[in-house]
Design an enzyme around this catalytic site. Structure first.
Site, PDB file in Angstrom:
ATOM      1  N   HIS A 164      64.990   3.018 -10.526  1.00 53.92           N
ATOM      2  CA  HIS A 164      64.361   4.182  -9.885  1.00 53.92           C
ATOM      3  C   HIS A 164      65.210   5.418 -10.155  1.00 53.92           C
ATOM      4  O   HIS A 164      66.433   5.340 -10.243  1.00 53.92           O
ATOM      5  CB  HIS A 164      64.260   3.962  -8.370  1.00 53.92           C
ATOM      6  N   ASP A 182      57.015  -0.887  -6.829  1.00 49.98           N
ATOM      7  CA  ASP A 182      55.993  -1.536  -7.659  1.00 49.98           C
ATOM      8  C   ASP A 182      56.249  -3.018  -7.877  1.00 49.98           C
ATOM      9  O   ASP A 182      55.359  -3.714  -8.387  1.00 49.98           O
ATOM     10  CB  ASP A 182      55.912  -0.816  -9.012  1.00 49.98           C
TER      11      ASP A 182
HETATM   12  C1  SDX Z   1      57.693   4.946  -9.155  1.00 52.80           C
HETATM   13  O1  SDX Z   1      60.110   9.137  -8.376  1.00 52.80           O
HETATM   14  C2  SDX Z   1      59.526   8.428  -7.532  1.00 52.80           C
HETATM   15  O2  SDX Z   1      59.681   8.569  -6.348  1.00 52.80           O
HETATM   16  C3  SDX Z   1      58.549   7.404  -8.105  1.00 52.80           C
HETATM   17  C4  SDX Z   1      57.951   6.433  -7.134  1.00 52.80           C
HETATM   18  C5  SDX Z   1      57.064   7.113  -6.155  1.00 52.80           C
HETATM   19  O3  SDX Z   1      56.864   6.564  -5.071  1.00 52.80           O
HETATM   20  O4  SDX Z   1      56.490   8.158  -6.510  1.00 52.80           O
HETATM   21  O5  SDX Z   1      58.982   5.765  -6.430  1.00 52.80           O
HETATM   22  C6  SDX Z   1      57.095   5.387  -7.867  1.00 52.80           C
HETATM   23  O6  SDX Z   1      57.431   5.528 -10.158  1.00 52.80           O
HETATM   24  C7  SDX Z   1      58.670   3.805  -9.145  1.00 52.80           C
HETATM   25  C8  SDX Z   1      59.218   3.472 -10.567  1.00 52.80           C
HETATM   26  C9  SDX Z   1      58.165   2.606 -11.310  1.00 52.80           C
HETATM   27  N1  SDX Z   1      58.588   2.394 -12.731  1.00 52.80           N
HETATM   28  C10 SDX Z   1      59.008   1.215 -13.147  1.00 52.80           C
HETATM   29  O7  SDX Z   1      59.218   0.244 -12.440  1.00 52.80           O
HETATM   30  C11 SDX Z   1      59.212   1.153 -14.655  1.00 52.80           C
HETATM   31  C12 SDX Z   1      60.530   0.441 -14.943  1.00 52.80           C
HETATM   32  N2  SDX Z   1      61.637   1.300 -14.520  1.00 52.80           N
HETATM   33  C13 SDX Z   1      62.214   2.170 -15.531  1.00 52.80           C
HETATM   34  O8  SDX Z   1      61.335   2.672 -16.471  1.00 52.80           O
HETATM   35  C14 SDX Z   1      63.209   3.159 -14.958  1.00 52.80           C
HETATM   36  O9  SDX Z   1      64.006   2.475 -14.084  1.00 52.80           O
HETATM   37  C15 SDX Z   1      62.693   4.401 -14.262  1.00 52.80           C
HETATM   38  C16 SDX Z   1      61.850   5.202 -15.163  1.00 52.80           C
HETATM   39  C17 SDX Z   1      61.966   4.053 -13.029  1.00 52.80           C
HETATM   40  C18 SDX Z   1      63.922   5.220 -13.877  1.00 52.80           C
HETATM   41  O10 SDX Z   1      64.538   5.597 -15.010  1.00 52.80           O
HETATM   42  P1  SDX Z   1      65.949   6.374 -14.958  1.00 52.80           P
HETATM   43  O11 SDX Z   1      66.556   6.458 -13.627  1.00 52.80           O
HETATM   44  O12 SDX Z   1      65.731   7.639 -15.715  1.00 52.80           O
HETATM   45  O13 SDX Z   1      66.853   5.377 -15.658  1.00 52.80           O
HETATM   46  P2  SDX Z   1      67.207   5.506 -17.167  1.00 52.80           P
HETATM   47  O14 SDX Z   1      65.916   5.481 -17.932  1.00 52.80           O
HETATM   48  O15 SDX Z   1      68.139   6.657 -17.346  1.00 52.80           O
HETATM   49  O16 SDX Z   1      67.985   4.136 -17.400  1.00 52.80           O
HETATM   50  C19 SDX Z   1      69.367   4.003 -17.019  1.00 52.80           C
HETATM   51  C20 SDX Z   1      69.792   2.688 -17.676  1.00 52.80           C
HETATM   52  C21 SDX Z   1      69.373   2.609 -19.158  1.00 52.80           C
HETATM   53  O17 SDX Z   1      70.229   1.736 -19.772  1.00 52.80           O
HETATM   54  P3  SDX Z   1      71.546   2.371 -20.561  1.00 52.80           P
HETATM   55  O18 SDX Z   1      71.006   3.435 -21.506  1.00 52.80           O
HETATM   56  O19 SDX Z   1      72.428   2.937 -19.478  1.00 52.80           O
HETATM   57  O20 SDX Z   1      72.126   1.176 -21.299  1.00 52.80           O
HETATM   58  O21 SDX Z   1      69.106   1.604 -17.031  1.00 52.80           O
HETATM   59  C22 SDX Z   1      68.249   0.959 -17.964  1.00 52.80           C
HETATM   60  C23 SDX Z   1      68.024   1.935 -19.085  1.00 52.80           C
HETATM   61  O22 SDX Z   1      67.701   1.273 -20.296  1.00 52.80           O
HETATM   62  N3  SDX Z   1      67.024   0.663 -17.237  1.00 52.80           N
HETATM   63  C24 SDX Z   1      66.386  -0.502 -17.327  1.00 52.80           C
HETATM   64  C25 SDX Z   1      65.321  -0.403 -16.430  1.00 52.80           C
HETATM   65  N4  SDX Z   1      65.347   0.809 -15.839  1.00 52.80           N
HETATM   66  C26 SDX Z   1      66.410   1.460 -16.349  1.00 52.80           C
HETATM   67  N5  SDX Z   1      66.630  -1.629 -18.089  1.00 52.80           N
HETATM   68  C27 SDX Z   1      65.756  -2.655 -17.919  1.00 52.80           C
HETATM   69  N6  SDX Z   1      64.700  -2.623 -17.064  1.00 52.80           N
HETATM   70  C28 SDX Z   1      64.460  -1.531 -16.302  1.00 52.80           C
HETATM   71  N7  SDX Z   1      63.434  -1.508 -15.472  1.00 52.80           N
END
Ligand code: SDX
Length: 434
Positions: free
Chosen positions: A311, A368
């Site tokens: 998140h 989710d």
């Molecule tokens: C919602 O904003 C809100 O409030 C949203 C929400 C709402 O109520 O409105 O809460 C609803 O959107 C919840 C989120 C739903 N999305 C998902 O579940 C999709 C999976 N999650 C990811 O796509 C991700 O965690 C995000 C998009 C939710 C958050 O992304 P960030 O904080 O920008 O994290 P990042 O992309 O910078 O990742 C940081 C690290 C990376 O690895 P490194 O580059 O450090 O090696 O964490 C990894 C990412 O690759 N990572 C994941 C991951 N999420 C982040 N690796 C594997 N699986 C994941 N789910």
């Protein structure tokens, strides 16, 4: 700036041997901010913050989140208490009006929602125009935007008209969703009934039929109501920021709500609940326990992500996921209601929370991760999961739209940029080009 923000000693920024004094502020829960609203005019510098993870776009009194502590409150009330004791219609009233309703206010609000649940009969033809298999979020975004053609909004909105439009949207978004489902399966539309409350009305429109008796299950109704409460608002998330941005141009509220729906559709935002179930179904079909999938999600060369984990704000458990997991436990402990996907989800969570990859990146289950299982138990088709998220989020979007509209001034959203393109160059006729 509202009087709720208190001034702190200014921040001193030194740029090119010049010092700039920037006001600093502290919010109601101790969040501190540097006010950079005059930075560019004073220093010709802008700040860069891709994704705005370090930038407050506004002041708001609607929802408070502490991502490190896993705290979420609507108008000061903890989400856990609202989920346990309240109902979605009451929470919608709270978000919109700032206070919990008394009995008379709740009755009037609930009755108005019911009386506003019909959409114009001529709108039914629109559903016939969508190709079979159209994604319900595309239909919802289109139909909500088209409400402005059937219910034109006057240039100057008085309070009563604005309140009624908000109630219409919160009520009709449900009807549009159910009608799009009925159309997609070729069944006759089931109209809203004045005898049924908000969630019961929606489930009845979705699943009852002239030839089939549909019994509403109280536990399913309660689970869907709680799902909607947990999705009702979440401060400046991607879709709510889209609502505020569209609203800041003074676009009509139907277009603004449609902008929120469109932003929510993305798989990294509201579309994740559908992706989680598809991920769990794939793991179930592969006969695995998720270990292999988790390894893929950790692999930088793989595009896989553990959907429902991570998140932008929560670097602890998303409190909504904790509530939803308990609700799943209750639902699936009922005789005869079991779901192998819930067992897989719990196993995935157990494995991930012991894995340094997720621990070190503070990746926890978000709203989710378990929400889709509740919808699955209710028989909601997977491609409508994000539609249910939109139905839940509608009061939050509209509360933010109204808060922005009635703020001290409506400032059109217009961020700056850092240009990294070509320097000045002259036009060449096509004959002179290489
Ligand atoms: C919602 O904003 C809100 O409030 C949203 C929400 C709402 O109520 O409105 O809460 C609803 O959107 C919840 C989120 C739903 N999305 C998902 O579940 C999709 C999976 N999650 C990811 O796509 C991700 O965690 C995000 C998009 C939710 C958050 O992304 P960030 O904080 O920008 O994290 P990042 O992309 O910078 O990742 C940081 C690290 C990376 O690895 P490194 O580059 O450090 O090696 O964490 C990894 C990412 O690759 N990572 C994941 C991951 N999420 C982040 N690796 C594997 N699986 C994941 N789910």
């Amino acid at each position: 700036m509202t009087d709720k923000l208190k001034q702190l000693p200014p921040a001193i920024l030194t740029l090119d041997d010049k010092s700039y004094s920037l006001p600093t502020l502290i919010g109601a829960e101790g969040e501190k901010a540097i006010d950079i609203s005059k930075l560019r005019s004073q220093s010709h510098y802008v700040t860069l913050d891709e994704g705005y993870g370090n930038t407050a776009s506004c002041e708001s009194a609607i929802t408070y989140i502490d991502g490190e502590k896993g705290i979420l409150r609507y108008r000061g009330y903890p989400i856990e208490e609202l989920a346990e004791h309240s109902r979605f219609v009451e929470v919608a009233y709270l978000l919109l009006n700032g206070e919990l309703p008394n009995s008379q206010q709740l009755l009037e609000f609930s009755t108005n929602l019911n009386e506003s649940s019909i959409i114009h009969e001529d709108m039914h033809h629109f559903f016939n125009g969508f190709p079979r298999g159209s994604h319900p979020m595309g239909i919802l975004a289109t139909m909500v935007a088209s409400l402005s053609t059937f219910y034109p909004i006057p240039d100057r909105l008085d309070t009563a008209t604005e309140q009624q439009i908000v109630i219409n949207l919160i009520s009709q978004v449900r009807t549009i969703a159910a009608f799009s489902y009925k159309k997609s399966i070729g069944e006759p539309l089931v109209y809203p009934s004045y005898k049924l409350k908000y969630v019961r009305n929606f489930l009845n429109m979705m699943f009852s039929s002239p030839v089939r008796d549909y019994q509403l299950d109280d536990d399913i109704v309660r689970a869907i109501d709680m799902f909607l409460i947990l999705h009702a608002d979440h401060e400046q998330n991607c879709s709510t920021s889209s609502v505020r941005t569209a609203g800041s141009s003074m676009a009509n509220v139907y277009a603004v709500a449609s902008a929120g729906i469109s932003a929510l559709w993305g798989p990294r935002h509201g579309g994740a609940n559908q992706q989680v179930i598809q991920m769990l179904e794939q793991i179930h079909a592969d006969g695995g326990d998720g270990t292999e999938f988790i390894n893929q999600a950790k692999d930088k060369n793989s595009s896989s992500r553990l959907m429902g984990f991570g998140h932008r704000v929560y670097k602890n458990f998303d409190p909504r996921a904790t509530v939803l997991k308990k609700q799943c436990d209750k639902l699936f402990d009922k005789a005869g209601v079991s779901d192998p996907l819930f067992d897989i989800a719990r196993k995935l969570e157990e494995i991930a929370l012991k894995d340094d990859y997720f621990i070190s990146r503070k990746l926890y289950p978000n709203v989710d991760f378990y929400s889709g299982l509740i919808l699955r138990a209710a028989g909601i088709p997977t491609n409508m999961y994000t539609v249910l998220f939109a139905i839940g989020r509608m009061p939050g979007w509209l509360a933010h739209w109204r808060e922005m509209l009635h703020g001290e001034q409506v400032i059109i959203t217009r961020p700056r940029q850092i240009y990294v393109g070509e320097p000045l160059r002259r036009y060449q006729d096509i004959e002179q080009r290489p």
